[in-house]
Design an enzyme around this catalytic site. Structure first.
Site, PDB file in Angstrom:
ATOM      1  CG  HIS A  48       9.979  36.523  89.568  1.00 38.58           C
ATOM      2  ND1 HIS A  48       9.188  35.659  90.292  1.00 38.58           N
ATOM      3  CD2 HIS A  48       9.990  37.685  90.258  1.00 38.58           C
ATOM      4  CE1 HIS A  48       8.735  36.277  91.362  1.00 38.58           C
ATOM      5  NE2 HIS A  48       9.207  37.501  91.370  1.00 38.58           N
ATOM      6  CG  ASP A  51       8.521  33.219  87.323  1.00 36.25           C
ATOM      7  OD1 ASP A  51       8.789  32.193  87.957  1.00 36.25           O
ATOM      8  OD2 ASP A  51       8.143  34.281  87.856  1.00 36.25           O
TER       9      ASP A  51
HETATM   10  C1  XLS Z   1       7.562  39.068  97.564  1.00 34.25           C
HETATM   11  C2  XLS Z   1       7.175  39.887  96.443  1.00 34.25           C
HETATM   12  C3  XLS Z   1       7.295  39.247  95.084  1.00 34.25           C
HETATM   13  C4  XLS Z   1       7.223  40.336  94.071  1.00 34.25           C
HETATM   14  C5  XLS Z   1       7.682  40.017  92.721  1.00 34.25           C
HETATM   15  O1  XLS Z   1       7.314  39.429  98.704  1.00 34.25           O
HETATM   16  O2  XLS Z   1       5.877  40.337  96.676  1.00 34.25           O
HETATM   17  O3  XLS Z   1       6.275  38.312  94.909  1.00 34.25           O
HETATM   18  O4  XLS Z   1       5.920  40.808  93.987  1.00 34.25           O
HETATM   19  O5  XLS Z   1       9.046  39.967  92.648  1.00 34.25           O
END
Ligand code: XLS
Ligand code: MG
Length: 344
Positions: A48, A51
């Protein structure tokens, strides 16, 4: 066998807090996670934006790039690549009512700022993909937002990203609901339609997450197949889910083994990975997991994927053809069951 490359995000090792209770495990420093991921055989990390650059709102655009360069050095140390950057729009006070489809113009501008910063970070990390998990894009109150307007807002936002950087690829991760009630982009079909409506469909594709497909009442293997047929499966988030309820992000294959087998099968049959795509594992440990087992769900998912890959390698396509010609689907189904149960 064994040609697939795996990726994972730092959020896939977490302290166990959920909406109903506090953490059950200690936080693990992110660098320690990267080191362990590399030791486990993962080749790339998914991020993210925050992150990659924590407290992103506190920095200037130049400072954000600088922080991303520092992260790149850390990853290089462990021989890790970056797969994508995803703006985490659902956590910020500016995006309470969504980002790209918020009814507040100021919030929509903030969401674009985060999208542009995600592109900048991706460039610094040496990857060319931004993932959009559109968590709060939709409605809680159906009459609060026109779905026509909201869909057009999403297309407009993606077009701006495509214009901002001529090389960036935008990858939508569809999900039908949660945390939003009615989402705007619920399945791979929606993703393909959005892609076709943008100024450069060749740079807009999808990330199929197994659990999200199950939440939409669909078989993840068919969703993967659909996106592959369109040449637009940019990555996958393999995991599992016990039926249509809250999002569980369980280890790959632990609930729906046959579908997991078919996900591996369709990926393998269609050369997924040949263009540099990774097998992303978006799995989370169960809340009761102890500290010392913080990575077990990832190890299990890797092992299950590899075991299923070995089953795919043994799949008897001649027998399958024979069964199809005779229309003996009971025979074919039993063959698959025996293959999965180890009765051969
Ligand atoms: C949540 C999502 C998240 C995405 C990334 O449900 O899967 O983890 O993969 O933003
Ligand atoms: Mg995901």
């Amino acid at each position: 066998m064994g040609k697939f490359r795996f990726s994972v995000g730092p959020w896939n090792v977490h302290s166990g807090a959920d909406s109903y209770g506090p953490a059950t495990r200690a936080e693990i420093p992110t660098e320690e996670k990267y080191k362990r991921f590399a030791e486990m055989g993962f080749e790339a990390i998914q991020f993210h934006d925050d992150d990659a650059v924590p407290n992103i709102n506190d920095y200037t655009e130049e400072e954000i790039k600088e922080k991303a360069r520092e992260l790149k050095e850390t990853l290089d140390k462990y021989g890790l690549k970056s797969e994508f950057v995803a703006p985490r729009l659902w956590m910020d006070e500016h995006t309470v009512d969504g980002g790209f489809m918020s009814t507040s113009e100021e919030d929509r501008e903030y969401a674009m700022w985060r999208a542009y910063r995600s592109i900048d970070i991706a460039n610094e990390l040496g990857c060319d993909m931004v993932v959009l998990w559109l968590a709060r894009e939709g409605t809680l109150c159906a009459e609060s937002k026109s779905p026509v307007w909201a869909t057009k807002m999403l297309i407009e936002a993606i077009n701006k990203m495509l214009e901002y950087d001529p090389k960036i690829r935008i990858c939508i991760e569809p999900k039908p609901n949660e945390p939003i009630d009615r989402s705007i982009c619920g399945t791979m079909g929606h993703v393909m339609a959005i892609s076709a409506a943008t100024i450069d469909p060749s740079r807009v594709g999808g990330n199929l997450e197994s659990a999200h497909a199950i939440l939409a009442g669909l078989d993840p293997a068919h969703e993967i197949g659909f996106a592959l047929a369109m040449g637009k499966l940019m990555t996958v988030h393999l995991n599992d889910q016990n039926n249509i309820k809250y999002d569980q992000d369980k280890s790959f294959g632990v609930e729906n083994l046959r579908s997991a087998f078919n996900q591996v099968k369709v990926l393998k049959e269609n050369g997924y990975g040949d263009r540099g795509e990774y097998i992303g594992l978006d799995v989370k440990a169960m809340r009761t997991t102890k500290d010392e087992d913080s990575y077990k769900h990832l190890e299990n998912s890797l092992n299950i994927f590899k075991a299923l890959e070995a089953k795919v390698d043994r799949f008897d396509y001649d027998f399958q053809k024979e069964c199809v010609e005779k229309r003996d689907f009971e025979g074919l189904e039993m063959y698959v069951m025996n293959l999965l149960m180890g009765i051969e």
